[in-house]
Design a protein around this motif. Structure first.
Motif, PDB file in Angstrom:
ATOM      1  N   LYS A  12       0.822  -1.225   0.000  1.00  0.00           N
ATOM      2  CA  LYS A  12       0.000   0.000   0.000  1.00  0.00           C
ATOM      3  C   LYS A  12       0.847   1.262   0.000  1.00  0.00           C
ATOM      4  CE  LYS A  12       1.254   1.854   3.819  1.00  0.00           C
ATOM      5  NZ  LYS A  12       1.888   1.311   4.917  1.00  0.00           N
ATOM      6  N   HIS A  19       0.339   8.248  10.915  1.00  0.00           N
ATOM      7  CA  HIS A  19       0.600   8.657  12.308  1.00  0.00           C
ATOM      8  C   HIS A  19      -0.650   9.251  12.970  1.00  0.00           C
ATOM      9  CE1 HIS A  19       4.725   7.489  12.793  1.00  0.00           C
ATOM     10  NE2 HIS A  19       5.016   7.997  11.620  1.00  0.00           N
ATOM     11  N   VAL A  21      -3.539   8.753  12.191  1.00  0.00           N
ATOM     12  CA  VAL A  21      -4.540   7.677  12.211  1.00  0.00           C
ATOM     13  C   VAL A  21      -4.460   6.845  13.506  1.00  0.00           C
ATOM     14  CG1 VAL A  21      -3.100   5.951  11.010  1.00  0.00           C
ATOM     15  CG2 VAL A  21      -5.579   5.875  10.739  1.00  0.00           C
ATOM     16  N   GLY A  90       7.730   1.083   4.506  1.00  0.00           N
ATOM     17  CA  GLY A  90       6.510   1.894   4.424  1.00  0.00           C
ATOM     18  C   GLY A  90       5.529   1.447   3.358  1.00  0.00           C
ATOM     19  N   PRO A 133      -0.603  -0.768  16.073  1.00  0.00           N
ATOM     20  CA  PRO A 133      -0.888  -0.251  14.730  1.00  0.00           C
ATOM     21  C   PRO A 133      -2.335   0.226  14.643  1.00  0.00           C
ATOM     22  CG  PRO A 133      -0.959  -2.638  14.689  1.00  0.00           C
ATOM     23  CD  PRO A 133      -0.544  -2.235  16.085  1.00  0.00           C
ATOM     24  N   SER A 134      -2.628   1.034  13.633  1.00  0.00           N
ATOM     25  CA  SER A 134      -4.000   1.534  13.477  1.00  0.00           C
ATOM     26  C   SER A 134      -4.909   0.487  12.840  1.00  0.00           C
ATOM     27  CB  SER A 134      -3.987   2.772  12.586  1.00  0.00           C
ATOM     28  OG  SER A 134      -3.525   2.410  11.294  1.00  0.00           O
ATOM     29  N   ASP A 137      -3.218  -0.517   7.459  1.00  0.00           N
ATOM     30  CA  ASP A 137      -2.421  -1.263   6.472  1.00  0.00           C
ATOM     31  C   ASP A 137      -3.062  -2.610   6.131  1.00  0.00           C
ATOM     32  OD1 ASP A 137      -0.670   0.834   6.812  1.00  0.00           O
ATOM     33  OD2 ASP A 137       1.108  -0.423   7.022  1.00  0.00           O
ATOM     34  N   THR A 182       8.471   0.493  12.457  1.00  0.00           N
ATOM     35  CA  THR A 182       7.208   1.240  12.598  1.00  0.00           C
ATOM     36  C   THR A 182       6.878   1.489  14.072  1.00  0.00           C
ATOM     37  OG1 THR A 182       6.370   0.336  10.534  1.00  0.00           O
ATOM     38  CG2 THR A 182       4.728   1.187  12.054  1.00  0.00           C
ATOM     39  N   GLY A 264       3.960   6.297   5.035  1.00  0.00           N
ATOM     40  CA  GLY A 264       4.177   5.272   6.060  1.00  0.00           C
ATOM     41  C   GLY A 264       4.800   5.875   7.300  1.00  0.00           C
ATOM     42  N   ALA A 265       5.459   5.040   8.068  1.00  0.00           N
ATOM     43  CA  ALA A 265       5.951   5.471   9.379  1.00  0.00           C
ATOM     44  C   ALA A 265       7.117   6.457   9.300  1.00  0.00           C
ATOM     45  CB  ALA A 265       6.348   4.249  10.192  1.00  0.00           C
TER      46      ALA A 265
HETATM   47  O1  PMV Z   1       5.414   2.293   7.537  1.00  0.00           O
HETATM   48  P1  PMV Z   1       4.216   1.428   7.645  1.00  0.00           P
HETATM   49  O2  PMV Z   1       3.879   0.711   6.381  1.00  0.00           O
HETATM   50  O3  PMV Z   1       4.309   0.451   8.771  1.00  0.00           O
HETATM   51  O4  PMV Z   1       2.951   2.387   7.885  1.00  0.00           O
HETATM   52  C1  PMV Z   1       2.605   2.783   9.164  1.00  0.00           C
HETATM   53  C2  PMV Z   1       1.558   3.854   9.207  1.00  0.00           C
HETATM   54  C3  PMV Z   1       1.407   4.458  10.623  1.00  0.00           C
HETATM   55  O5  PMV Z   1       0.311   5.372  10.562  1.00  0.00           O
HETATM   56  C4  PMV Z   1       2.650   5.209  11.033  1.00  0.00           C
HETATM   57  C5  PMV Z   1       1.111   3.400  11.655  1.00  0.00           C
HETATM   58  C6  PMV Z   1      -0.232   2.735  11.539  1.00  0.00           C
HETATM   59  O6  PMV Z   1      -0.387   1.692  12.184  1.00  0.00           O
HETATM   60  O7  PMV Z   1      -1.148   3.250  10.871  1.00  0.00           O
END
Ligand code: PMV
Length: 309
Positions: A12, A19, A21, A90, A133-134, A137, A182, A264-265
Motif C-alpha cells: 500500500k 501517524h 490515524v 513503508g 498499529p492503526s 495497512d 514502525t 508510512g511510518a
Molecule cells: O510504515 P508502515 O507501512 O508500517 O505504515 C505505518 C503507518 C502508521 O500510521 C505510522 C502506523 C499505523 O499503524 O497506521
C-alpha cells in the motif's frame, strides 16, 4: 490428497493521514501493484517455511489463527513466501504478509471466504509485530482499491471505499530502509505528543484537513493534488518523522516543480523508507532520478485486495 493453494495480497501507499490515524484521525490509503504471494501445501513433515527467516512469524500467525478460530489442523504445512514489496520501507509488507497468511489458512482449511475475519486475524498478527498499529495497512491489503480509514477505538474501525481515480504518473522512490521500525516511529510521535500535546494535536488536525481536501479531490473538485502532497509532507516533517537526508531528496523534486511525501511510518536517523513522487511532466522526474541514481519506479494505485491465484 495433497492440497496446494496460492494467495496474494497487495502492499500500500498512504496518501494522507499516517501517524495521525493512530489517534483516531482519518487516513486515505491505496493498494498498489506490488504483492506478496503465499503458497501453502500439506506435507507429512511438520512446518516447513521458505525462506526460513519467515518461520517465526508464520508460527505466530498459526497460534493467532488457532486462538481466534479454534482450529487445530495447521501442523504439517509447507509454506512458500515470495514478495515484490520491500521489507520495512513503508509499503505495508508486514500487513500484506499478515493478510495473505490469514487468507491462505482460510482457503487451506476450506473455511468460507470471509474478508472481515481475514482482516481481523491479520490485525492481530500485525499487533504482534508493531504493538499499536492503526489497522489501516491490513485493511487496505484485504479490501484493495482506495479507502478512507478510521480507527475509532480498538474494537471499532470504520472504512469506506473511495471511487477509483486514475493516477497516471505516481512514482515511488525507495529512500532506503529506515533504521527505526514502525513501532519505534509510532513511539517517537507518542513521546512528542506527551511532551507537547497542544502542538502535536494541532499538527494532527491540520493533517486531517489535508485528508479532507484529498476527499474533495476524489469527489471531483478541482483541487491541486500536488499541493496537497506537499502540505502533507511539511506536516510529517513537523511531526519529526522525516530524516534530513530524505528532506533533501524531496527538496530536489520540489525544485524541479514536482511534489513528494514520505508514505508510512518514516524514519529520522538516516532513511525514511518509501517516498511518493508526482510531477505533471513525468519526464522531469525520470531525468532527475537518473541523474541522482534513485531507485524509482512507477506504481499503479487502486489495485485489488487479497485474492486467490
Ligand atoms: O510504515 P508502515 O507501512 O508500517 O505504515 C505505518 C503507518 C502508521 O500510521 C505510522 C502506523 C499505523 O499503524 O497506521
Amino acid at each position: 490428497m495433497i492440497k496446494k493453494i496460492k494467495v496474494s495480497a497487495p502492499g500500500k501507499i498512504i496518501l494522507s493521514g499516517e501517524h495521525a490515524v493512530v489517534y483516531g484521525y482519518p487516513e486515505i490509503l491505496s493498494a498498489i501493484d506490488r504483492r506478496i504471494f503465499i503458497e501453502t501445501e500439506e506435507t507429512g513433515l511438520g512446518l516447513d517455511v521458505q525462506p526460513v527467516e519467515g518461520k517465526l512469524i508464520v508460527e505466530q500467525a498459526i497460534e493467532i489463527f488457532k486462538a481466534k478460530l479454534g482450529v487445530s489442523r495447521l501442523k504439517n504445512l509447507k509454506i512458500k513466501i515470495s514478495s515484490q514489496i520491500p521489507i520495512g520501507s513503508g509499503m505495508g509488507s508486514s500487513a500484506a504478509f499478515a493478510v495473505a497468511i490469514s487468507a491462505a489458512f482460510f482457503e487451506f482449511l476450506k473455511l468460507p471466504k470471509n474478508l472481515k475475519k481475514i482482516n481481523e486475524i491479520a490485525y492481530e498478527i500485525e499487533k504482534k509485530q508493531h504493538g499499536t498499529p492503526s489497522g489501516g495497512d491490513n485493511t487496505i491489503s484485504t479490501y484493495g482499491g482506495f479507502l478512507l480509514y478510521r480507527k475509532e477505538t480498538e474494537n471499532i474501525k470504520t472504512f469506506l471505499s473511495l471511487k477509483t481515480k486514475v493516477f497516471s504518473s505516481i512514482f515511488l522512490i525507495n529512500s532506503g530502509k529506515p533504521k527505526e521500525n514502525t513501532g519505534e516511529m509510532i513511539k517517537s510521535v507518542r513521546d512528542f505528543l506527551s511532551r507537547s500535546p497542544q502542538k502535536v494535536e494541532k499538527f494532527f488536525r491540520e493533517i486531517e484537513q489535508v485528508t479532507r481536501n484529498f476527499l474533495r479531490f476524489f469527489s471531483g473538485e478541482e483541487l491541486d493534488f500536488g499541493s496537497l502532497i506537499t502540505r502533507n509532507e511539511r506536516l510529517l516533517e513537523q511531526l519529526g518523522v522525516v530524516s534530513p537526508k530524505t528532506k533533501i531528496l524531496i527538496q530536489k523534486i520540489e525544485k524541479e516543480g514536482g511534489f513528494a511525501k514520505i508514505s508510512g511510518a518514516g524514519g529520522t536517523k538516516e532513511n525514511s523508507g518509501i517516498v511518493l513522487a508526482y510531477h505533471r511532466d513525468p519526464n522531469v522526474l525520470l531525468k532527475l532520478a537518473k541523474v541522482e541514481q534513485w531507485d524509482m519506479f512507477k506504481v499503479k494505485l487502486g489495485e485489488r485486495g487479497v485474492k486467490s491465484e
